[in-house]
Design an enzyme around this catalytic site. Structure first.
Site, PDB file in Angstrom:
ATOM      1  N   TYR A   1      -2.118  -1.296  10.602  1.00 28.47           N
ATOM      2  CA  TYR A   1      -2.032  -1.454   9.142  1.00 28.47           C
ATOM      3  C   TYR A   1      -0.698  -0.935   8.609  1.00 28.47           C
ATOM      4  O   TYR A   1      -0.022  -1.599   7.815  1.00 28.47           O
ATOM      5  CB  TYR A   1      -3.210  -0.694   8.523  1.00 28.47           C
ATOM      6  CG  TYR A   1      -3.396  -0.856   7.034  1.00 28.47           C
ATOM      7  CD1 TYR A   1      -4.203  -1.873   6.525  1.00 28.47           C
ATOM      8  CD2 TYR A   1      -2.811   0.024   6.129  1.00 28.47           C
ATOM      9  CE1 TYR A   1      -4.403  -2.015   5.161  1.00 28.47           C
ATOM     10  CE2 TYR A   1      -3.006  -0.106   4.762  1.00 28.47           C
ATOM     11  CZ  TYR A   1      -3.803  -1.120   4.283  1.00 28.47           C
ATOM     12  OH  TYR A   1      -4.002  -1.249   2.928  1.00 28.47           O
TER      13      TYR A   1
ATOM     14  N   SER B   1       0.872  -1.175   0.000  1.00 34.57           N
ATOM     15  CA  SER B   1       0.000   0.000   0.000  1.00 34.57           C
ATOM     16  C   SER B   1       0.903   1.217   0.000  1.00 34.57           C
ATOM     17  O   SER B   1       2.103   1.116   0.307  1.00 34.57           O
ATOM     18  CB  SER B   1      -0.841   0.002   1.283  1.00 34.57           C
ATOM     19  OG  SER B   1      -1.431   1.263   1.520  1.00 34.57           O
TER      20      SER B   1
HETATM   21  P1  NAD Z   1     -11.437  -6.267   0.377  1.00 35.95           P
HETATM   22  O1  NAD Z   1     -11.968  -6.059   1.753  1.00 35.95           O
HETATM   23  O2  NAD Z   1     -12.284  -5.927  -0.783  1.00 35.95           O
HETATM   24  O3  NAD Z   1     -10.967  -7.773   0.217  1.00 35.95           O
HETATM   25  C1  NAD Z   1     -10.144  -8.376   1.171  1.00 35.95           C
HETATM   26  C2  NAD Z   1     -10.396  -9.862   1.134  1.00 35.95           C
HETATM   27  O4  NAD Z   1      -9.537 -10.471   2.115  1.00 35.95           O
HETATM   28  C3  NAD Z   1     -11.827 -10.234   1.497  1.00 35.95           C
HETATM   29  O5  NAD Z   1     -12.379 -11.127   0.539  1.00 35.95           O
HETATM   30  C4  NAD Z   1     -11.688 -10.892   2.870  1.00 35.95           C
HETATM   31  O6  NAD Z   1     -12.645 -11.930   3.096  1.00 35.95           O
HETATM   32  C5  NAD Z   1     -10.271 -11.448   2.799  1.00 35.95           C
HETATM   33  N1  NAD Z   1      -9.745 -11.647   4.131  1.00 35.95           N
HETATM   34  C6  NAD Z   1      -9.699 -10.735   5.131  1.00 35.95           C
HETATM   35  N2  NAD Z   1      -9.254 -11.319   6.257  1.00 35.95           N
HETATM   36  C7  NAD Z   1      -9.022 -12.633   5.957  1.00 35.95           C
HETATM   37  C8  NAD Z   1      -8.568 -13.742   6.698  1.00 35.95           C
HETATM   38  N3  NAD Z   1      -8.306 -13.650   8.009  1.00 35.95           N
HETATM   39  N4  NAD Z   1      -8.444 -14.917   6.070  1.00 35.95           N
HETATM   40  C9  NAD Z   1      -8.748 -15.053   4.762  1.00 35.95           C
HETATM   41  N5  NAD Z   1      -9.200 -14.037   4.013  1.00 35.95           N
HETATM   42  C10 NAD Z   1      -9.333 -12.839   4.609  1.00 35.95           C
HETATM   43  O7  NAD Z   1     -10.042  -5.491   0.351  1.00 35.95           O
HETATM   44  P2  NAD Z   1      -9.200  -4.812  -0.838  1.00 35.95           P
HETATM   45  O8  NAD Z   1      -9.441  -3.367  -0.783  1.00 35.95           O
HETATM   46  O9  NAD Z   1      -9.361  -5.546  -2.101  1.00 35.95           O
HETATM   47  O10 NAD Z   1      -7.734  -5.028  -0.258  1.00 35.95           O
HETATM   48  C11 NAD Z   1      -6.894  -6.061  -0.668  1.00 35.95           C
HETATM   49  C12 NAD Z   1      -5.466  -5.709  -0.287  1.00 35.95           C
HETATM   50  O11 NAD Z   1      -5.088  -4.492  -0.906  1.00 35.95           O
HETATM   51  C13 NAD Z   1      -5.236  -5.519   1.207  1.00 35.95           C
HETATM   52  O12 NAD Z   1      -4.005  -6.077   1.603  1.00 35.95           O
HETATM   53  C14 NAD Z   1      -5.193  -4.025   1.349  1.00 35.95           C
HETATM   54  O13 NAD Z   1      -4.424  -3.638   2.453  1.00 35.95           O
HETATM   55  C15 NAD Z   1      -4.536  -3.630   0.047  1.00 35.95           C
HETATM   56  N6  NAD Z   1      -4.770  -2.248  -0.336  1.00 35.95           N
HETATM   57  C16 NAD Z   1      -6.051  -1.807  -0.516  1.00 35.95           C
HETATM   58  C17 NAD Z   1      -6.246  -0.481  -0.862  1.00 35.95           C
HETATM   59  C18 NAD Z   1      -7.609   0.071  -1.070  1.00 35.95           C
HETATM   60  O14 NAD Z   1      -7.722   1.290  -1.179  1.00 35.95           O
HETATM   61  N7  NAD Z   1      -8.658  -0.740  -1.153  1.00 35.95           N
HETATM   62  C19 NAD Z   1      -5.157   0.372  -1.010  1.00 35.95           C
HETATM   63  C20 NAD Z   1      -3.883  -0.107  -0.827  1.00 35.95           C
HETATM   64  C21 NAD Z   1      -3.707  -1.429  -0.489  1.00 35.95           C
END
Ligand code: NAD
Length: 263
Positions: free
Chosen positions: A158, A145
């Site tokens: 985080y 991120s």
């Molecule tokens: P999201 O919430 O849409 O999806 C996350 C997925 O991870 C979900 O399907 C959830 O069920 C799964 N998950 C969470 N905890 C879990 C566990 N204990 N065991 C198994 N599965 C688990 O999130 P996203 O926005 O797609 O984020 C995905 C990644 O991208 C993350 O690592 C997040 O930190 C990173 N990220 C997101 C953003 C953003 O703006 N959305 C920005 C930078 C980085």
């Protein structure tokens, strides 16, 4: 050992299907960025292990892309150690957010975030590296991120986890290099996913401002390009790192942050 002249026993791939014969393990693949990565990797020919806690959504994604669902809680080390160990590509993506000042931050929530976002990636890579080393080829993509490079208030768990993932990715790059394995981070700013939609309400409470102001005033405050990124844009960067033009890219952190870290 596989080299660039050989397909390592894989069938010749049609153009664009450069992951034909490869297996890609994607965590958090039931939603958001993980789902977009799973779809993109399947379209590039990989068989995708769709790893997620959310059973119905994981099974739906697996059915849609012809992959295999693995329903596990990544906070449970024993469950993580039951995942397939024969992935050629690992996308460490699953994550969760919690927003609170440090003095009020629940300790168990801090520990959970480190388990899912640091320990599970370590365990999965530790488990799959022998297979990658055996084939002389592997790709590790860590969805970090902008918070792997910068801090924001109220996100201690985080930001800590993402900075740890950055360090782990670089060590994997050094150890993997002699074996044809690369490891990189992708560093998105705010992506249009359920994780962000949930944060808007939490940030509004933490900063004491209306929800509608959060995106404009807080989320995009440091971003030069004033829009959220789409999950598919992140997936295309992940795919690039596993493609024919990225063999020399390793130990890198690639910002997809609309200029946030240019400041
Ligand atoms: P999201 O919430 O849409 O999806 C996350 C997925 O991870 C979900 O399907 C959830 O069920 C799964 N998950 C969470 N905890 C879990 C566990 N204990 N065991 C198994 N599965 C688990 O999130 P996203 O926005 O797609 O984020 C995905 C990644 O991208 C993350 O690592 C997040 O930190 C990173 N990220 C997101 C953003 C953003 O703006 N959305 C920005 C930078 C980085």
């Amino acid at each position: 050992m596989e080299n660039t002249e050989s397909t390592g026993g894989r069938a010749a791939a049609p153009a664009g299907r450069f992951l034909t014969g490869r297996k890609a393990l994607v965590t958090g693949a039931a939603s958001g960025i993980g789902r977009a990565c799973a779809t993109a990797f399947a379209e590039a020919g990989a068989h995708v292990y769709v790893v997620d806690l959310a059973r119905d959504a994981a099974e739906a994604v697996a059915a849609e892309i012809g992959g295999t669902a693995h329903v596990v809680d990544l906070a449970d080390p024993e469950a993580v150690d039951t995942l397939p160990d024969d992935a050629d590509v690992v996308v460490n993506n699953a994550g969760l957010q919690y927003v609170a000042p440090i003095q009020d931050f629940p300790v168990e929530r801090f520990v959970l975030i480190q388990r899912v976002m640091v320990e599970a990636p370590f365990r999965i890579v530790r488990r799959t590296l022998p297979h990658m080393y055996g084939r002389g080829w592997g790709r590790i993509v860590n969805i970090s991120s902008v918070h792997g490079l910068r801090a924001s208030a109220f996100k201690s768990a985080y930001v800590t986890a993402k900075h740890a993932l950055e360090g782990f990715s670089k060590v994997a790059a050094l150890e993997g290099a002699p074996h044809g394995v690369t490891s990189n981070c992708i560093n998105p700013g705010y992506v249009r996913t359920p994780l962000v939609e949930n944060q808007i309400a939490a940030q509004a409470a933490a900063h004491g401002i209306p929800a509608e102001e959060v995106v404009e005033r807080i989320m995009l405050d440091r971003t030069a390009i004033k829009r959220l990124i789409e999950p598919e844009e992140v997936a295309r960067a992940a795919l690039f790192l596993c493609g024919p033009d990225a063999g020399f890219v390793t130990g890198a952190s690639i910002p997809l942050d609309g200029g946030w870290t240019a400041r």
